[in-house]
Design a protein around this motif. Structure first.
Motif, PDB file in Angstrom:
ATOM      1  N   THR A  30     -50.184  21.730 -11.539  1.00 40.61           N
ATOM      2  CA  THR A  30     -51.396  21.516 -10.750  1.00 40.61           C
ATOM      3  C   THR A  30     -51.283  22.280  -9.436  1.00 40.61           C
ATOM      4  O   THR A  30     -50.261  22.192  -8.746  1.00 40.61           O
ATOM      5  CB  THR A  30     -51.603  20.023 -10.453  1.00 40.61           C
ATOM      6  OG1 THR A  30     -51.732  19.314 -11.683  1.00 40.61           O
ATOM      7  CG2 THR A  30     -52.855  19.798  -9.619  1.00 40.61           C
ATOM      8  N   VAL A  31     -52.333  23.028  -9.090  1.00 42.60           N
ATOM      9  CA  VAL A  31     -52.393  23.763  -7.828  1.00 42.60           C
ATOM     10  C   VAL A  31     -53.481  23.124  -6.975  1.00 42.60           C
ATOM     11  O   VAL A  31     -54.649  23.096  -7.365  1.00 42.60           O
ATOM     12  CB  VAL A  31     -52.699  25.252  -8.063  1.00 42.60           C
ATOM     13  CG1 VAL A  31     -52.716  26.004  -6.732  1.00 42.60           C
ATOM     14  CG2 VAL A  31     -51.679  25.874  -9.009  1.00 42.60           C
ATOM     15  N   VAL A  49     -48.118  23.171  -5.230  1.00 40.02           N
ATOM     16  CA  VAL A  49     -47.973  23.425  -6.659  1.00 40.02           C
ATOM     17  C   VAL A  49     -47.004  22.386  -7.206  1.00 40.02           C
ATOM     18  O   VAL A  49     -45.837  22.332  -6.766  1.00 40.02           O
ATOM     19  CB  VAL A  49     -47.465  24.855  -6.933  1.00 40.02           C
ATOM     20  CG1 VAL A  49     -47.444  25.124  -8.440  1.00 40.02           C
ATOM     21  CG2 VAL A  49     -48.344  25.883  -6.220  1.00 40.02           C
ATOM     22  N   THR A  50     -47.460  21.557  -8.126  1.00 34.01           N
ATOM     23  CA  THR A  50     -46.642  20.449  -8.617  1.00 34.01           C
ATOM     24  C   THR A  50     -46.708  20.352 -10.135  1.00 34.01           C
ATOM     25  O   THR A  50     -47.594  20.913 -10.773  1.00 34.01           O
ATOM     26  CB  THR A  50     -47.115  19.111  -8.006  1.00 34.01           C
ATOM     27  OG1 THR A  50     -48.515  18.939  -8.290  1.00 34.01           O
ATOM     28  CG2 THR A  50     -46.903  19.076  -6.499  1.00 34.01           C
ATOM     29  N   GLY A  51     -45.746  19.597 -10.660  1.00 35.77           N
ATOM     30  CA  GLY A  51     -45.690  19.367 -12.100  1.00 35.77           C
ATOM     31  C   GLY A  51     -44.460  20.003 -12.711  1.00 35.77           C
ATOM     32  O   GLY A  51     -43.796  20.849 -12.096  1.00 35.77           O
ATOM     33  N   PRO A  52     -44.133  19.614 -13.930  1.00 35.62           N
ATOM     34  CA  PRO A  52     -42.957  20.179 -14.607  1.00 35.62           C
ATOM     35  C   PRO A  52     -43.027  21.709 -14.656  1.00 35.62           C
ATOM     36  O   PRO A  52     -44.030  22.281 -15.081  1.00 35.62           O
ATOM     37  CB  PRO A  52     -43.043  19.571 -16.016  1.00 35.62           C
ATOM     38  CG  PRO A  52     -43.832  18.313 -15.844  1.00 35.62           C
ATOM     39  CD  PRO A  52     -44.819  18.597 -14.754  1.00 35.62           C
ATOM     40  N   GLY A  53     -41.965  22.357 -14.174  1.00 36.08           N
ATOM     41  CA  GLY A  53     -41.911  23.820 -14.188  1.00 36.08           C
ATOM     42  C   GLY A  53     -42.686  24.482 -13.074  1.00 36.08           C
ATOM     43  O   GLY A  53     -42.922  25.699 -13.122  1.00 36.08           O
ATOM     44  N   ASP A  66     -40.136  20.790  -9.458  1.00 33.22           N
ATOM     45  CA  ASP A  66     -41.518  20.443  -9.793  1.00 33.22           C
ATOM     46  C   ASP A  66     -42.425  20.364  -8.564  1.00 33.22           C
ATOM     47  O   ASP A  66     -43.500  19.773  -8.617  1.00 33.22           O
ATOM     48  CB  ASP A  66     -41.565  19.118 -10.550  1.00 33.22           C
ATOM     49  CG  ASP A  66     -41.007  17.945  -9.755  1.00 33.22           C
ATOM     50  OD1 ASP A  66     -40.498  18.158  -8.620  1.00 33.22           O
ATOM     51  OD2 ASP A  66     -41.071  16.808 -10.257  1.00 33.22           O
ATOM     52  N   HIS A  67     -42.004  20.993  -7.447  1.00 41.73           N
ATOM     53  CA  HIS A  67     -42.795  20.847  -6.215  1.00 41.73           C
ATOM     54  C   HIS A  67     -42.539  22.028  -5.272  1.00 41.73           C
ATOM     55  O   HIS A  67     -41.436  22.178  -4.740  1.00 41.73           O
ATOM     56  CB  HIS A  67     -42.420  19.529  -5.522  1.00 41.73           C
ATOM     57  CG  HIS A  67     -43.199  19.253  -4.277  1.00 41.73           C
ATOM     58  ND1 HIS A  67     -42.872  18.215  -3.422  1.00 41.73           N
ATOM     59  CD2 HIS A  67     -44.281  19.861  -3.714  1.00 41.73           C
ATOM     60  CE1 HIS A  67     -43.716  18.206  -2.404  1.00 41.73           C
ATOM     61  NE2 HIS A  67     -44.576  19.202  -2.562  1.00 41.73           N
ATOM     62  N   VAL A  68     -43.566  22.851  -5.066  1.00 46.09           N
ATOM     63  CA  VAL A  68     -43.507  23.964  -4.113  1.00 46.09           C
ATOM     64  C   VAL A  68     -44.718  23.864  -3.198  1.00 46.09           C
ATOM     65  O   VAL A  68     -45.857  23.717  -3.669  1.00 46.09           O
ATOM     66  CB  VAL A  68     -43.501  25.331  -4.822  1.00 46.09           C
ATOM     67  CG1 VAL A  68     -43.384  26.461  -3.798  1.00 46.09           C
ATOM     68  CG2 VAL A  68     -42.377  25.418  -5.845  1.00 46.09           C
ATOM     69  N   PHE A  69     -44.472  23.924  -1.895  1.00 41.06           N
ATOM     70  CA  PHE A  69     -45.546  23.900  -0.895  1.00 41.06           C
ATOM     71  C   PHE A  69     -45.695  25.312  -0.335  1.00 41.06           C
ATOM     72  O   PHE A  69     -44.700  25.938   0.033  1.00 41.06           O
ATOM     73  CB  PHE A  69     -45.200  22.914   0.220  1.00 41.06           C
ATOM     74  CG  PHE A  69     -46.309  22.669   1.207  1.00 41.06           C
ATOM     75  CD1 PHE A  69     -47.411  21.911   0.869  1.00 41.06           C
ATOM     76  CD2 PHE A  69     -46.244  23.184   2.494  1.00 41.06           C
ATOM     77  CE1 PHE A  69     -48.428  21.663   1.782  1.00 41.06           C
ATOM     78  CE2 PHE A  69     -47.241  22.956   3.418  1.00 41.06           C
ATOM     79  CZ  PHE A  69     -48.350  22.189   3.052  1.00 41.06           C
TER      80      PHE A  69
END
Length: 378
Positions: free
Chosen positions: A147-148, A70-74, A120-123
């Motif tokens: 973006t997922v 999961v990436t992107g601002p917020g 801005d980045h969760v794996f």
């Protein structure tokens, strides 16, 4: 485990990038979550594999586990508003056990490990069978800025578990000094060249251990490097993983957690950020917590020579009071153990005796609170 009923269905199973290595080790394979994975290995078996993790070091190929980014601002804020646990409790470089719950019922879609890299980045590492559904739900809720990505087959995961796991990784020049539920990125000098990977102090066995997340194309090189380092390393299959996790009372999704079994019932409320303003299932779970669940996950230890299995019924006198969700023979305790979902009425206390119906014969079990063995994760 997933039931495969035809050769045609079997051909649709995914395979780990380490499948040939498992075959060479004489692995017995079984379908699991849509993957064909090693259940146990020739020359070892469940008891030896289990013992190697409790006393030395073993390695599991758990590449069937899902991977999503999961990436992107917020991105972290968005994930925190969806999943149960509170990412605000941790910072970048740490991992967290969390739950994806159904918003209407509070039932568990899946349990997940979230790796917080940055705001801005969760794996995410969900379970194999549930990855597509977790990704679908997150994508449906994501704002345009987030973006997922489903990266299920892009990465392999190796779980190096046991009291000698740190020694083994030290010998390969990999980091081991970080805290439990934290992770570091590193480079392994494998025979085929440098491999970039993530080393996380996590696992599903209750022992000191690490999980290595790496590009799938480098899985063979990393596997070979681990075995070349020595330490009497033993390959371990999913059967030993199940006995190890049951001894710890760790839940398995689809048995101890499910869309029908909420975190409140499963005693997984510690993985819920109750004070958060929003997460999926919040209203339903708060209502259940306030009212008290009608059933609760409990531990059972066999008094008789008996092994409880999932689906067996639990009785007090003539009354059925619950059902076994996970059950096995504990190689450490040398007795049958189980997790069982029991009615909260009548009141049953730890130490009380109940009976489990084992193929028409009643076996006495004593109620207890897991874990069944002393954890050694730290």
């Amino acid at each position: 485990m997933t039931d495969v009923t035809s050769d045609a269905a079997a051909t649709r199973l995914r395979r780990s990038p380490l499948h040939e290595r498992h075959t060479a080790l004489g692995a017995k394979f079984a379908p699991f979550g849509g993957w064909e994975m090693p259940l146990e290995y020739a020359g070892g078996g469940v008891l030896k594999e289990h013992t190697s993790v409790r006393t030395g070091v073993g390695v599991f190929d758990v590449s069937h586990l899902g991977k999503a980014r999961v990436t992107g601002p917020g991105a972290a804020e968005f994930v925190n508003a969806c999943l149960s646990n509170d990412l605000g409790r941790i910072g970048p470089g740490r991992a967290q056990y969390t739950l994806c719950c159904d918003d209407a019922t509070g039932g568990v879609v899946d349990d997940i490990i979230a790796y917080l890299h940055a705001d801005d980045h969760v794996f995410l590492i969900p379970n194999a069978a549930n990855t597509a559904e977790v990704v679908r739900r997150l994508r449906a809720a994501a704002p345009p800025s987030v973006t997922v990505t489903d990266e299920h087959e892009a990465y392999a995961v190796l779980a190096v578990q046991g009291p000698r796991s740190a020694e083994l990784l030290d010998a390969l020049g990999l980091p081991t000094g970080h805290d439990y539920m934290s992770f570091s990125t590193a480079t392994l000098d494998a025979a085929t060249g440098p491999v970039e990977l993530t080393v996380c102090r996590t696992g599903y066995t209750g022992e000191l251990g690490y999980e290595l997340v790496l590009p799938a194309g480098h899985a063979v090189a990393v596997w070979d490097a681990l075995f070349a380092a020595g330490f009497d390393l033993r390959a371990c299959g999913l059967a030993a993983r199940d006995t190890l996790r049951t001894e710890m009372g760790y839940p398995l999704h689809g048995q101890d957690l499910s869309l029908e079994i909420t975190p409140v019932q499963a005693r997984s409320g510690w993985a819920v950020g109750w004070d958060k303003p929003a997460f999926w299932g919040r209203d339903a779970l708060l209502a259940e917590k306030t009212a008290g669940p009608r059933r609760t996950l409990r531990g059972l230890e066999a008094v008789d020579r008996a092994i409880p299995r999932p689906g067996m019924t639990v009785h007090v006198g003539d009354a059925q009071v619950g059902i076994v969700t996970s059950g096995t023979f504990s190689p450490t305790k040398k007795q049958g153990i189980a997790l069982a979902l029991l009615d909260t009425d009548p009141k049953l206390a730890d130490g009380d005796l109940v009976e489990v119906d084992i193929r028409g014969r009643r076996a006495q079990m004593r109620l207890t609170r897991p874990p069944f063995v002393t954890p050694s994760v730290r």
